[in-house]
Design a protein around this motif. Structure first.
Motif, mmCIF file in Angstrom:
data_model
loop_
_atom_site.group_PDB
_atom_site.id
_atom_site.type_symbol
_atom_site.label_atom_id
_atom_site.label_comp_id
_atom_site.label_asym_id
_atom_site.label_seq_id
_atom_site.Cartn_x
_atom_site.Cartn_y
_atom_site.Cartn_z
ATOM 1 N N MET A 5 0.818 -1.209 0.000
ATOM 2 C CA MET A 5 0.000 0.000 0.000
ATOM 3 C C MET A 5 0.854 1.261 0.000
ATOM 4 O O MET A 5 0.384 2.312 -0.409
ATOM 5 C CB MET A 5 -0.944 -0.015 1.202
ATOM 6 C CG MET A 5 -1.984 -1.097 1.056
ATOM 7 S SD MET A 5 -3.008 -1.459 2.491
ATOM 8 C CE MET A 5 -3.196 0.038 3.334
ATOM 9 N N LEU A 11 -7.101 7.941 0.811
ATOM 10 C CA LEU A 11 -7.874 6.941 0.080
ATOM 11 C C LEU A 11 -8.806 7.594 -0.930
ATOM 12 O O LEU A 11 -9.385 8.653 -0.666
ATOM 13 C CB LEU A 11 -8.715 6.088 1.037
ATOM 14 C CG LEU A 11 -7.974 5.061 1.879
ATOM 15 C CD1 LEU A 11 -8.918 4.421 2.902
ATOM 16 C CD2 LEU A 11 -7.347 3.997 0.998
ATOM 17 N N THR A 17 -17.120 0.167 -1.984
ATOM 18 C CA THR A 17 -15.943 -0.071 -1.155
ATOM 19 C C THR A 17 -15.965 0.850 0.060
ATOM 20 O O THR A 17 -15.649 0.427 1.179
ATOM 21 C CB THR A 17 -14.652 0.126 -1.966
ATOM 22 O OG1 THR A 17 -14.679 -0.770 -3.085
ATOM 23 C CG2 THR A 17 -13.419 -0.154 -1.120
ATOM 24 N N GLN A 81 -8.415 1.326 -3.151
ATOM 25 C CA GLN A 81 -8.562 -0.060 -2.714
ATOM 26 C C GLN A 81 -9.877 -0.561 -3.284
ATOM 27 O O GLN A 81 -10.906 0.113 -3.174
ATOM 28 C CB GLN A 81 -8.612 -0.140 -1.183
ATOM 29 C CG GLN A 81 -7.317 0.199 -0.516
ATOM 30 C CD GLN A 81 -6.376 -0.977 -0.543
ATOM 31 O OE1 GLN A 81 -6.717 -2.076 -0.148
ATOM 32 N NE2 GLN A 81 -5.181 -0.749 -1.027
#
Length: 174
Positions: A5, A11, A17, A81
């Protein structure tokens, strides 16, 4: 996982998600949980999605333009992600600079396609590849620019190729 990561990121998440993460990570007190809870979360979601997780920000307007504007700031790197639909959209617009893929040694059958065919051809350079003790392969790629095309064809076919063509032509007539 932490190495895959990276660090120093915020993010960038699609709605599904985000909802999964927002229901799970706020109560986690491990390294990833503490990081996720402290950083900004930029979310591609409509007004019906509650932004209840600390430091969550809804992307307003067109998602491509909103991400383009975020990338133009001096802010931190954006880490996506999951969020496969968002990834596909951003790949198609050339807005992803780096890919980290994790390949697990299992076969689950049909699933989501990471690359849906909408992305423009681009060249990627492998920066690092690591295999875990359980066989998970983590590859990190950096955008390398336009695809350089070439050909494996010889200018003039060699004797073996000429013989193959002749043999196949006789087979087709036979």
């Amino acid at each position: 996982m932490g190495e895959a990561m990276g660090d120093g990121y915020d993010l960038l998440l699609g709605r599904r998600t985000y909802e999964i993460f927002a229901a799970y990570w706020p109560t986690m007190d491990d390294e990833i949980g503490r990081t996720f809870n402290a950083i900004n979360k930029y979310v591609a979601a409509g007004p019906d999605t509650p932004m209840t997780w600390a430091h969550s920000h809804r992307l307003e307007g067109d998602v491509v333009e909103a991400v383009r504007a975020l990338k133009a700031t001096d802010g931190r790197d954006l880490l996506i992600q999951g969020s496969s639909e968002l990834v596909q959209t951003l790949l198609a617009e050339g807005l992803i600079d780096e890919l980290a893929t994790l390949t697990f040694p299992i076969m689950l059958g049909r699933g989501k396609r990471l690359f849906d065919g909408s992305a423009s051809p681009r060249s990627w350079a492998l920066e690092k590849s690591v295999q875990s003790a359980t066989g998970v392969v983590v590859n990190r790629y950096r955008l390398a620019g336009d695809v350089e095309t070439g050909s494996f064809a010889e200018q003039e076919p060699g004797p073996a190729e000429l013989a193959r063509r002749d043999r196949w032509a006789r087979e087709d007539r036979g």
